[in-house]
Design a protein around this motif. Structure first.
Motif, PDB file in Angstrom:
ATOM      1  N   GLY A  55       0.813  -1.216   0.000  1.00  0.00           N
ATOM      2  CA  GLY A  55       0.000   0.000   0.000  1.00  0.00           C
ATOM      3  C   GLY A  55       0.844   1.262   0.000  1.00  0.00           C
ATOM      4  N   ALA A  56       0.147   2.386   0.031  1.00  0.00           N
ATOM      5  CA  ALA A  56       0.849   3.669   0.120  1.00  0.00           C
ATOM      6  C   ALA A  56       1.602   3.739   1.449  1.00  0.00           C
ATOM      7  CB  ALA A  56      -0.149   4.812   0.002  1.00  0.00           C
ATOM      8  N   THR A  57       1.115   3.016   2.437  1.00  0.00           N
ATOM      9  CA  THR A  57       1.748   3.042   3.759  1.00  0.00           C
ATOM     10  C   THR A  57       3.195   2.562   3.702  1.00  0.00           C
ATOM     11  OG1 THR A  57      -0.390   2.688   4.796  1.00  0.00           O
ATOM     12  CG2 THR A  57       1.542   2.177   6.133  1.00  0.00           C
ATOM     13  N   TRP A 113      -3.007  11.872   6.378  1.00  0.00           N
ATOM     14  CA  TRP A 113      -2.090  10.982   5.658  1.00  0.00           C
ATOM     15  C   TRP A 113      -0.712  11.601   5.550  1.00  0.00           C
ATOM     16  CZ3 TRP A 113      -3.211   6.219   5.907  1.00  0.00           C
ATOM     17  CH2 TRP A 113      -4.553   5.823   5.948  1.00  0.00           C
ATOM     18  N   ASN A 165      -4.175  14.737  -2.200  1.00  0.00           N
ATOM     19  CA  ASN A 165      -5.576  14.724  -1.766  1.00  0.00           C
ATOM     20  C   ASN A 165      -5.673  13.990  -0.437  1.00  0.00           C
ATOM     21  OD1 ASN A 165      -8.548  15.145  -2.490  1.00  0.00           O
ATOM     22  ND2 ASN A 165      -8.488  12.966  -2.026  1.00  0.00           N
ATOM     23  N   THR A 177      -7.649  12.176   2.030  1.00  0.00           N
ATOM     24  CA  THR A 177      -8.868  11.379   1.953  1.00  0.00           C
ATOM     25  C   THR A 177      -9.801  11.570   3.152  1.00  0.00           C
ATOM     26  OG1 THR A 177      -7.289   9.780   1.077  1.00  0.00           O
ATOM     27  CG2 THR A 177      -9.556   9.040   1.284  1.00  0.00           C
ATOM     28  N   ASP A 204       1.983  12.002  -2.671  1.00  0.00           N
ATOM     29  CA  ASP A 204       1.070  10.894  -2.398  1.00  0.00           C
ATOM     30  C   ASP A 204      -0.231  11.215  -3.133  1.00  0.00           C
ATOM     31  OD1 ASP A 204      -0.778   9.100  -1.441  1.00  0.00           O
ATOM     32  OD2 ASP A 204      -0.473   9.543   0.682  1.00  0.00           O
ATOM     33  N   GLN A 245      -6.607   1.499  -4.745  1.00  0.00           N
ATOM     34  CA  GLN A 245      -7.945   1.036  -4.360  1.00  0.00           C
ATOM     35  C   GLN A 245      -9.022   2.112  -4.299  1.00  0.00           C
ATOM     36  OE1 GLN A 245      -5.255   1.144  -2.430  1.00  0.00           O
ATOM     37  NE2 GLN A 245      -5.678   1.412  -0.284  1.00  0.00           N
ATOM     38  N   LYS A 246      -8.722   3.298  -4.867  1.00  0.00           N
ATOM     39  CA  LYS A 246      -9.738   4.358  -4.895  1.00  0.00           C
ATOM     40  C   LYS A 246     -10.268   4.503  -6.322  1.00  0.00           C
ATOM     41  CE  LYS A 246      -7.679   5.607  -0.927  1.00  0.00           C
ATOM     42  NZ  LYS A 246      -8.194   5.331   0.382  1.00  0.00           N
TER      43      LYS A 246
HETATM   44  N1  PMP Z   1      -2.445   8.032   1.539  1.00  0.00           N
HETATM   45  C1  PMP Z   1      -3.712   8.366   1.301  1.00  0.00           C
HETATM   46  C2  PMP Z   1      -4.007   9.718   0.750  1.00  0.00           C
HETATM   47  C3  PMP Z   1      -4.740   7.462   1.564  1.00  0.00           C
HETATM   48  O1  PMP Z   1      -6.010   7.787   1.352  1.00  0.00           O
HETATM   49  C4  PMP Z   1      -4.414   6.175   2.080  1.00  0.00           C
HETATM   50  C5  PMP Z   1      -5.470   5.118   2.355  1.00  0.00           C
HETATM   51  N2  PMP Z   1      -6.712   5.522   2.622  1.00  0.00           N
HETATM   52  C6  PMP Z   1      -3.078   5.883   2.324  1.00  0.00           C
HETATM   53  C7  PMP Z   1      -2.111   6.823   2.028  1.00  0.00           C
HETATM   54  C8  PMP Z   1      -2.667   4.548   2.869  1.00  0.00           C
HETATM   55  O2  PMP Z   1      -2.888   3.617   1.887  1.00  0.00           O
HETATM   56  P1  PMP Z   1      -2.845   2.043   2.159  1.00  0.00           P
HETATM   57  O3  PMP Z   1      -3.960   1.724   3.078  1.00  0.00           O
HETATM   58  O4  PMP Z   1      -2.998   1.471   0.792  1.00  0.00           O
HETATM   59  O5  PMP Z   1      -1.520   1.744   2.753  1.00  0.00           O
END
Ligand code: PMP
Length: 368
Positions: A77-79, A104, A152, A154, A174, A197-198
């Motif tokens: 993920g982005a994490t 985020w 953005n 979220t 991001d 996933q968005k």
């Molecule tokens: N950055 C943003 C802007 C997000 O909206 C999210 C997830 N909602 C994340 C990072 C983290 O993403 P992930 O759950 O895929 O690690």
């Protein structure tokens, strides 16, 4: 709308275009006559290698990725990229700037401090993350290894409507929650990343566009886990290990569908229409509905709003009644409460029209 489906305003994972789901369904059991599903085939098979190559080509075409940039497809993920960014970019500078305009960005900044020094170029927490300060207010360090921003937010519903100008310091974005919703200026960035996933598929993968000087390992920390190394990922065509094969395939279908519709310009037009309709309903409600975000920073993707000044009982009633109209997943993030409508690509304009009609009738019945 297909039988039994609802309008899904989830912030992610989120609604996908029905056409994409149906294509995946058609190909599910026996992919193009090869006798097995994409889920069941080797990632080194000729069929899957073709899927991955086409997905990468379509990412390059759709987003105008310069040919010398590497396209990365990664899990975690982005994490995980919150960690990979300092691990691949801090180099000898050891410090980086973060424009924190929401939760985020705050998390990304915190992660940097594990590997170096994350500096706050701005932090709008005191406004409860409802603004984007003017550039004159940013504290930018010309010696920073990079500047990170979240295009953005979220949870908070705050979106940059422009690419921040940070001079010659490498820019990192991001774009998880507004990726594939408008054209982007890739070459103004050293690294762009987005969980898909968005707006671009199911969960399980993030996409990265990385400039060559950060894909060659020259600034990679010794402790960087092999999996987090952009050089390793890039040199191995995003297949150093087993990738998220099925997610990659579905993203590929989403990309093909995007191309068919006219590319990101099409999604941008839809996003403007959908968010315009919803903000119009909120602003036209005489304060019954309220979006706390400053107008110039409002997101086209995630629209947070309160009802009657944050009346929790009324908000609960709203969420319950909305479901009867097939309007689902409108609760705000657990950390902020209230309501939130996410308007990603998979959520059709007619769903927003249904929501705004419902909002009007709910207001007429419940305004005191
Ligand atoms: N950055 C943003 C802007 C997000 O909206 C999210 C997830 N909602 C994340 C990072 C983290 O993403 P992930 O759950 O895929 O690690």
């Amino acid at each position: 709308m297909a039988e039994g489906r609802v309008y899904n305003f989830s912030a992610g994972p989120s609604a996908m275009p029905l056409e994409v789901l149906e294509e995946v369904q058609r190909e599910m059991v026996n992919y193009k006559g090869c006798g097995m599903s994409v889920m069941e085939m080797s990632h080194r098979s000729k069929e899957f290698m073709a899927i991955a190559a086409e997905a990468e080509k379509n990412l390059r075409d759709i987003f105008g990725v310069p040919s010398d940039y590497k396209v990365l497809m990664m899990q975690g993920g982005a994490t995980l990229q919150f960690s990979s960014i300092p691990l691949n970019m801090l180099g000898s500078k050891g410090k980086a700037d973060y424009l924190v305009t929401g939760q985020w960005g705050e998390k990304a900044h915190k992660e940097c401090n594990k590997y170096g020094t994350g500096q706050l170029a701005c932090n709008t927490k005191p406004t409860k993350f409802t603004t984007i300060p003017q550039k004159a207010e940013w504290k930018l360090d010309p010696e920073a290894a990079y500047v990170h921003y979240c295009a953005n937010e979220t949870v908070n519903g705050v979106e940059f409507s422009y690419t921040p100008d940070v001079g010659s310091v490498p820019l990192v974005a991001d774009m998880s929650s507004n990726f594939c919703s408008k054209p982007i200026e890739v070459s103004k960035h050293a690294f762009i990343y987005a969980g898909i996933q968005k707006n671009l598929g199911p969960a399980g993968m993030s996409v990265g566009f990385v400039r060559p000087d950060f894909a060659d390992g020259s600034k990679e920390m010794k402790i960087c886990p092999t999996y987090c190394s952009w050089k390793t990922t890039g040199d191995n065509g995003s297949m150093y290990n087993t990738p998220a094969c099925f997610t990659m395939y579905v993203m590929g279908e989403y990309l093909k569908y995007t191309k068919k519709l006219g590319g990101v310009a099409y999604w941008a037009e839809q996003s403007d229409k959908k968010s315009g309709l919803l903000y119009g309903a909120i602003d036209g409600s005489n304060g019954f509905y309220n979006c706390p975000v400053e107008k110039s920073a409002r997101s086209r993707m995630n629209v947070p709003f309160t009802i009657n000044g944050g009346d929790e009982a009324l908000e609960k009633k709203f969420l319950d009644e909305a479901k009867k109209h097939k309007l689902y997943t409108l609760a705000g993030h657990r950390s902020v409460g209230g309501c939130r409508a996410s308007l990603y690509n998979g959520l059709p304009l007619e769903g927003v029209a249904k929501l705004t009609d419902f909002m009007k009738s709910f207001m007429d019945e419940n305004r005191k």
